[in-house]
Scaffold this motif. Structure first.
Motif, PDB file in Angstrom:
ATOM      1  N   THR A  38      17.003 -66.343 -93.101  1.00  0.00           N
ATOM      2  CA  THR A  38      16.746 -64.983 -92.636  1.00  0.00           C
ATOM      3  C   THR A  38      15.249 -64.689 -92.643  1.00  0.00           C
ATOM      4  N   GLY A  39      14.857 -63.780 -91.785  1.00  0.00           N
ATOM      5  CA  GLY A  39      13.456 -63.374 -91.705  1.00  0.00           C
ATOM      6  C   GLY A  39      13.342 -62.097 -90.913  1.00  0.00           C
ATOM      7  N   HIS A  40      12.205 -61.428 -91.048  1.00  0.00           N
ATOM      8  CA  HIS A  40      12.006 -60.148 -90.379  1.00  0.00           C
ATOM      9  C   HIS A  40      11.701 -60.336 -88.895  1.00  0.00           C
ATOM     10  N   ASN A  41      12.342 -59.535 -88.086  1.00  0.00           N
ATOM     11  CA  ASN A  41      12.097 -59.538 -86.647  1.00  0.00           C
ATOM     12  C   ASN A  41      10.644 -59.210 -86.333  1.00  0.00           C
ATOM     13  N   ALA A  42      10.081 -58.245 -87.060  1.00  0.00           N
ATOM     14  CA  ALA A  42       8.726 -57.791 -86.747  1.00  0.00           C
ATOM     15  C   ALA A  42       8.054 -57.243 -88.005  1.00  0.00           C
ATOM     16  N   ALA A  43       7.808 -58.122 -88.987  1.00  0.00           N
ATOM     17  CA  ALA A  43       7.132 -57.701 -90.213  1.00  0.00           C
ATOM     18  C   ALA A  43       5.686 -57.357 -89.906  1.00  0.00           C
ATOM     19  N   ALA A  78       2.794 -63.183 -78.689  1.00  0.00           N
ATOM     20  CA  ALA A  78       1.794 -62.671 -79.615  1.00  0.00           C
ATOM     21  C   ALA A  78       1.304 -63.697 -80.629  1.00  0.00           C
ATOM     22  N   ASP A  79       2.201 -64.542 -81.145  1.00  0.00           N
ATOM     23  CA  ASP A  79       1.800 -65.400 -82.258  1.00  0.00           C
ATOM     24  C   ASP A  79       0.903 -66.535 -81.780  1.00  0.00           C
ATOM     25  N   LYS A  80       0.046 -67.001 -82.680  1.00  0.00           N
ATOM     26  CA  LYS A  80      -0.975 -67.991 -82.334  1.00  0.00           C
ATOM     27  C   LYS A  80      -0.371 -69.272 -81.778  1.00  0.00           C
ATOM     28  N   THR A  81       0.709 -69.757 -82.383  1.00  0.00           N
ATOM     29  CA  THR A  81       1.301 -71.024 -81.952  1.00  0.00           C
ATOM     30  C   THR A  81       1.676 -70.984 -80.482  1.00  0.00           C
ATOM     31  N   SER A  82       2.279 -69.886 -80.046  1.00  0.00           N
ATOM     32  CA  SER A  82       2.700 -69.760 -78.652  1.00  0.00           C
ATOM     33  C   SER A  82       1.529 -69.405 -77.746  1.00  0.00           C
ATOM     34  N   ALA A  83       0.747 -68.417 -78.148  1.00  0.00           N
ATOM     35  CA  ALA A  83      -0.337 -67.928 -77.291  1.00  0.00           C
ATOM     36  C   ALA A  83      -1.387 -69.011 -77.037  1.00  0.00           C
ATOM     37  N   SER A  84      -1.688 -69.808 -78.058  1.00  0.00           N
ATOM     38  CA  SER A  84      -2.721 -70.840 -77.894  1.00  0.00           C
ATOM     39  C   SER A  84      -2.299 -71.912 -76.904  1.00  0.00           C
ATOM     40  N   LEU A  85      -0.996 -72.073 -76.701  1.00  0.00           N
ATOM     41  CA  LEU A  85      -0.489 -73.052 -75.737  1.00  0.00           C
ATOM     42  C   LEU A  85      -0.477 -72.524 -74.311  1.00  0.00           C
ATOM     43  N   GLU A 143       8.107 -60.225 -98.911  1.00  0.00           N
ATOM     44  CA  GLU A 143       8.746 -60.865-100.049  1.00  0.00           C
ATOM     45  C   GLU A 143       9.242 -62.266 -99.706  1.00  0.00           C
ATOM     46  N   SER A 144       9.235 -63.121-100.694  1.00  0.00           N
ATOM     47  CA  SER A 144       9.670 -64.521-100.595  1.00  0.00           C
ATOM     48  C   SER A 144       8.686 -65.406 -99.836  1.00  0.00           C
ATOM     49  N   PHE A 145       7.540 -64.854 -99.416  1.00  0.00           N
ATOM     50  CA  PHE A 145       6.499 -65.665 -98.775  1.00  0.00           C
ATOM     51  C   PHE A 145       5.243 -65.730 -99.650  1.00  0.00           C
ATOM     52  N   GLU A 146       5.391 -65.409-100.953  1.00  0.00           N
ATOM     53  CA  GLU A 146       4.234 -65.308-101.833  1.00  0.00           C
ATOM     54  C   GLU A 146       3.395 -66.587-101.838  1.00  0.00           C
ATOM     55  N   ASN A 147       4.035 -67.740-101.764  1.00  0.00           N
ATOM     56  CA  ASN A 147       3.325 -69.015-101.878  1.00  0.00           C
ATOM     57  C   ASN A 147       3.010 -69.635-100.516  1.00  0.00           C
ATOM     58  N   VAL A 148       3.214 -68.873 -99.452  1.00  0.00           N
ATOM     59  CA  VAL A 148       2.929 -69.366 -98.099  1.00  0.00           C
ATOM     60  C   VAL A 148       1.617 -68.741 -97.622  1.00  0.00           C
ATOM     61  N   PRO A 149       0.667 -69.542 -97.126  1.00  0.00           N
ATOM     62  CA  PRO A 149      -0.581 -68.963 -96.624  1.00  0.00           C
ATOM     63  C   PRO A 149      -0.313 -67.922 -95.539  1.00  0.00           C
ATOM     64  N   LYS A 150      -1.105 -66.868 -95.533  1.00  0.00           N
ATOM     65  CA  LYS A 150      -0.897 -65.750 -94.610  1.00  0.00           C
ATOM     66  C   LYS A 150      -0.774 -66.212 -93.163  1.00  0.00           C
ATOM     67  N   ASN A 151      -1.657 -67.108 -92.730  1.00  0.00           N
ATOM     68  CA  ASN A 151      -1.660 -67.511 -91.323  1.00  0.00           C
ATOM     69  C   ASN A 151      -0.499 -68.420 -90.949  1.00  0.00           C
ATOM     70  N   VAL A 155       2.612 -67.474 -91.697  1.00  0.00           N
ATOM     71  CA  VAL A 155       3.748 -66.565 -91.612  1.00  0.00           C
ATOM     72  C   VAL A 155       3.648 -65.778 -90.309  1.00  0.00           C
ATOM     73  N   LEU A 156       4.774 -65.629 -89.627  1.00  0.00           N
ATOM     74  CA  LEU A 156       4.786 -64.891 -88.363  1.00  0.00           C
ATOM     75  C   LEU A 156       4.884 -63.399 -88.655  1.00  0.00           C
ATOM     76  N   THR A 157       3.769 -62.699 -88.458  1.00  0.00           N
ATOM     77  CA  THR A 157       3.701 -61.264 -88.713  1.00  0.00           C
ATOM     78  C   THR A 157       2.888 -60.584 -87.638  1.00  0.00           C
ATOM     79  N   VAL A 158       3.032 -59.273 -87.569  1.00  0.00           N
ATOM     80  CA  VAL A 158       2.296 -58.479 -86.581  1.00  0.00           C
ATOM     81  C   VAL A 158       0.799 -58.580 -86.823  1.00  0.00           C
ATOM     82  N   ASP A 159       0.364 -58.407 -88.063  1.00  0.00           N
ATOM     83  CA  ASP A 159      -1.077 -58.377 -88.318  1.00  0.00           C
ATOM     84  C   ASP A 159      -1.749 -59.712 -88.018  1.00  0.00           C
ATOM     85  N   VAL A 160      -1.092 -60.824 -88.347  1.00  0.00           N
ATOM     86  CA  VAL A 160      -1.674 -62.134 -88.057  1.00  0.00           C
ATOM     87  C   VAL A 160      -1.807 -62.334 -86.548  1.00  0.00           C
ATOM     88  N   ALA A 161      -0.802 -61.905 -85.787  1.00  0.00           N
ATOM     89  CA  ALA A 161      -0.846 -62.042 -84.332  1.00  0.00           C
ATOM     90  C   ALA A 161      -1.988 -61.217 -83.736  1.00  0.00           C
TER      91      ALA A 161
END
Length: 494
Positions: A223-228, A187-194, A233-241, A243-249
Motif C-alpha cells: 500500500t502507498g499514498h496516491n498523492a502524498a 510529474a515524478d523524476k523517473t518518468s519525466a526525465s525519460l 510514515e513507514s518511509f523513515e529509512n528511505v531517502p527523500k528522493n 519516495v514518490l511524493t508531490v514535493d519531490v516531483a
C-alpha cells in the motif's frame, strides 16, 4: 501617504492571488454513468474554475485530430453537441477559458510517437487541431501525449525532441489567434526525465499541468499514498528522493528550469484502493495483493471517486487515519485499504503551491468531486481550492464527514492491528435454486428475490421463454430496481 502605500500593497497582493489558476479537467465519459454518478456539461459550476479542459479527442493514423465520440461531442446526426454546450458556458462566466485535450491514457503513445517523428503528420496534427479549436470556440489546446519515450512508443528516445518540435509548431500556428497551449505531464523524476526536455517545452507551453497523483496504486505490491505531499510514515529509512511524493516531483521540475508561474499542481478527486494480504497488517507499505474496492459509478477496481468514497465513510464502518508526515488520510476496513484526499489534505497542497508561487491548482477531475453535495457542500474539493487560493476562510469543509462509529487516528507502523469491520461479501446463490417464473416477468433488468446485491437480465429465448442471466453488484452495493443500477444500500428499498 503611508495609507496609500499600504493600499497599493494590498492591491498587489490581491492581484497576485487573482492570477492563480484553477484548472478543471472534465471527463466527458461521465455522461454515461448511472444515477448520481452521471455528470453532464450542465453540472459544471463555472464560478469555481478559471480554465475548463474537455477530455478527450484523439488522432487517426494520418495524425489528424478527431473526435473519439462524435455523437457526444458534435451536433451532426442528432448528436448531443457537448463541444457547443461546453463553450457556451463562457456566456455564464466570460472570464472562463475552455481548452480541448487530446490524448490521455487510453490513446497510449504509439500513434503520437509516429506522428511527431514525421513532418507531414505533424503538420496534419497542428492544422487539424487549430481547425477544431477555432470551429468549436475553444480558447486553447491541451496536449496529453503523456508518455514520449515510454509505454508503447515506436521511436523511443527520439520522442523527446520530437515532442518539443511538435509543441514549437503548435505555438507558431496558435500564436496569431491568441490561443493557449497547455499539457498534462508526468510529474515524478523517473518518468519525466525519460520523456521531456523540460527547459525546451517550457518555452512553448502556457501552463504545465503536473500530474502529481498516481504515485502509488494497486500495481504496487504494498500500500502507498496516491498523492502524498511529503514523505510519510513507514518511509523513515528511505531517502527523500527515492519516495514518490508531490514535493519531490515539484522540486525536480523547478530544478530543471520550469518557470514556477507555469507549473499548475495537480490534485486528485479520487482515491486508490488496495486489497490487503493480511487484514491485521494494514498500515502504509502493508503487503497488497492488488486492486481493492470500486465505486458504484466509476466501477473500476483499484480506483474510487471522492463522491463515492465520502459516502462510504458516512454509511459504512471504516477506520480513517491521518499520516501526519505525508499530510494525507487513508482508510482501512478489513482487507480494504484506501488512499484518498479530502478537503483538509487539499488545503495543505494548495498552501504548498502558494508557498512556491506556482501558477495554480489543477483538479483531476471535476466529475468525481462531490458535485451533488451528498456528504456536505457541493464541489467540496473545488470550493476548498478556491478558498485557499483566494485567501478566504477555509474553516468550512476542511475534512471528510465521518460517522460517529469511525475512529480517526494517526498510526506509525505498517504492522498495526485493528478491529475494523470486515467487508461484506456475498456468494452468488445458484440460479437453479430460484424458480424461473419467480424471476422474470418481462424483458429487462430485475432484482433477485433472495439477495439484494444481485440482479438479473431477462431476455426472450428462441422458444419464447424468458431466460434470466445473473449479475452481481460491486462489493458493498445493492441493486436499485427503481432506477435500474447498483446503488448505496441506504438509498435502496430492498
Amino acid at each position: 501617504m503611508g495609507l496609500s502605500v499600504f493600499a497599493l500593497v494590498l492591491f498587489a497582493i490581491s492581484a497576485v492571488s487573482g492570477e492563480k489558476h484553477v484548472v478543471c479537467y472534465y471527463g466527458s465519459w461521465a455522461t454515461y454513468r448511472l444515477g448520481l454518478g452521471q455528470f453532464n456539461v450542465e453540472h459544471i459550476n463555472t464560478d469555481l474554475c478559471t480554465h475548463l479542459v474537455y477530455t478527450f479527442v484523439g488522432i487517426n493514423n494520418q495524425g489528424t485530430v478527431v473526435s473519439l465520440d462524435s455523437w457526444l461531442d458534435l451536433p451532426e446526426n442528432w448528436g448531443r453537441d457537448n463541444f457547443g454546450k461546453f463553450n457556451a458556458l463562457k456566456k455564464i462566466n466570460p472570464n472562463l477559458k475552455t481548452i480541448l485535450a487530446v490524448g490521455g491514457w487510453n490513446e497510449g503513445s504509439a500513434k503520437y510517437s509516429i506522428m511527431a517523428a514525421n513532418p507531414a503528420l505533424r503538420k496534419n496534427f497542428v492544422t487539424s487541431a487549430l481547425q477544431m479549436v477555432l470551429k468549436h470556440g475553444f480558447d486553447g489546446f491541451d496536449v496529453d501525449w503523456e508518455y514520449p519515450n515510454r509505454r508503447d512508443t515506436v521511436n523511443g528516445e527520439a520522442d523527446i525532441d520530437n515532442f518539443t518540435m511538435l509543441l514549437k509548431e503548435l505555438r507558431e500556428a496558435f500564436n496569431p489567434h491568441g490561443l493557449l497551449i497547455t499539457a498534462a505531464l508526468s510529474a515524478d523524476k523517473t518518468s519525466a526525465s525519460l520523456s521531456y526536455d523540460i527547459p525546451a517545452i517550457s518555452k512553448y507551453l502556457d501552463l504545465i499541468h503536473l500530474m502529481t497523483y498516481d504515485m502509488y496504486g494497486s500495481w504496487n505490491t504494498e500500500t502507498g499514498h496516491n498523492a502524498a505531499l511529503h514523505k510519510g510514515e513507514s518511509f523513515e529509512n528511505v531517502p527523500k528522493n527515492n519516495v514518490l511524493t508531490v514535493d519531490v516531483a515539484v522540486e525536480y521540475w523547478l530544478s530543471q528550469g520550469a518557470p514556477p508561474e507555469k507549473l499548475v499542481l495537480g490534485v486528485p478527486a479520487y482515491g486508490r484502493t488496495f486489497d490487503l494480504v493480511n487484514a491485521n497488517v494494514n498500515g502504509v507499505r502493508a503487503p497488497s495483493s492488488g486492486a481493492g474496492i470500486s465505486g458504484p459509478y466509476t466501477q473500476q477496481r483499484g480506483h474510487i471517486g471522492y463522491n463515492e468514497f465520502c459516502h462510504f465513510l458516512r454509511t459504512q464502518s471504516w477506520e480513517v487515519r491521518y499520516d501526519e508526515e505525508a499530510k494525507v488520510p487513508y482508510a482501512v476496513q478489513g482487507h480494504n485499504w484506501v488512499s484518498f484526499d479530502n478537503p483538509s489534505s487539499i488545503t495543505k497542497k494548495v498552501e504548498y503551491a502558494l508557498s512556491l508561487n506556482l501558477g495554480g491548482i489543477m483538479l483531476w477531475s471535476i466529475e468525481t468531486d462531490d458535485f451533488h453535495g451528498q456528504c456536505g457542500e457541493d464541489f467540496p474539493m473545488l470550493r476548498t481550492i478556491n478558498r485557499v487560493l483566494r485567501n478566504k476562510n477555509v474553516s468550512e469543509s476542511t475534512s471528510t464527514p465521518v460517522p460517529s462509529n469511525v475512529t480517526t487516528e494517526a498510526t506509525t507502523s505498517a504492522s498495526s492491528s485493528t478491529e475494523s469491520a470486515a467487508p461484506t461479501t456475498t456468494t452468488e446463490p445458484p440460479v437453479t435454486e430460484i424458480p424461473e417464473d419467480s424471476i422474470c416477468k418481462s424483458e429487462g433488468f430485475t432484482s433477485s428475490p433472495v439477495d439484494c446485491s444481485i440482479f438479473y437480465l431477462c431476455v426472450t429465448g428462441v422458444n419464447g421463454e424468458l431466460i434470466p442471466t445473473l449479475f452481481k453488484c460491486p462489493d458493498g452495493l445493492h441493486w436499485d430496481n427503481t432506477h435500474k443500477y447498483c446503488n448505496f444500500p441506504d438509498l435502496v428499498d430492498c
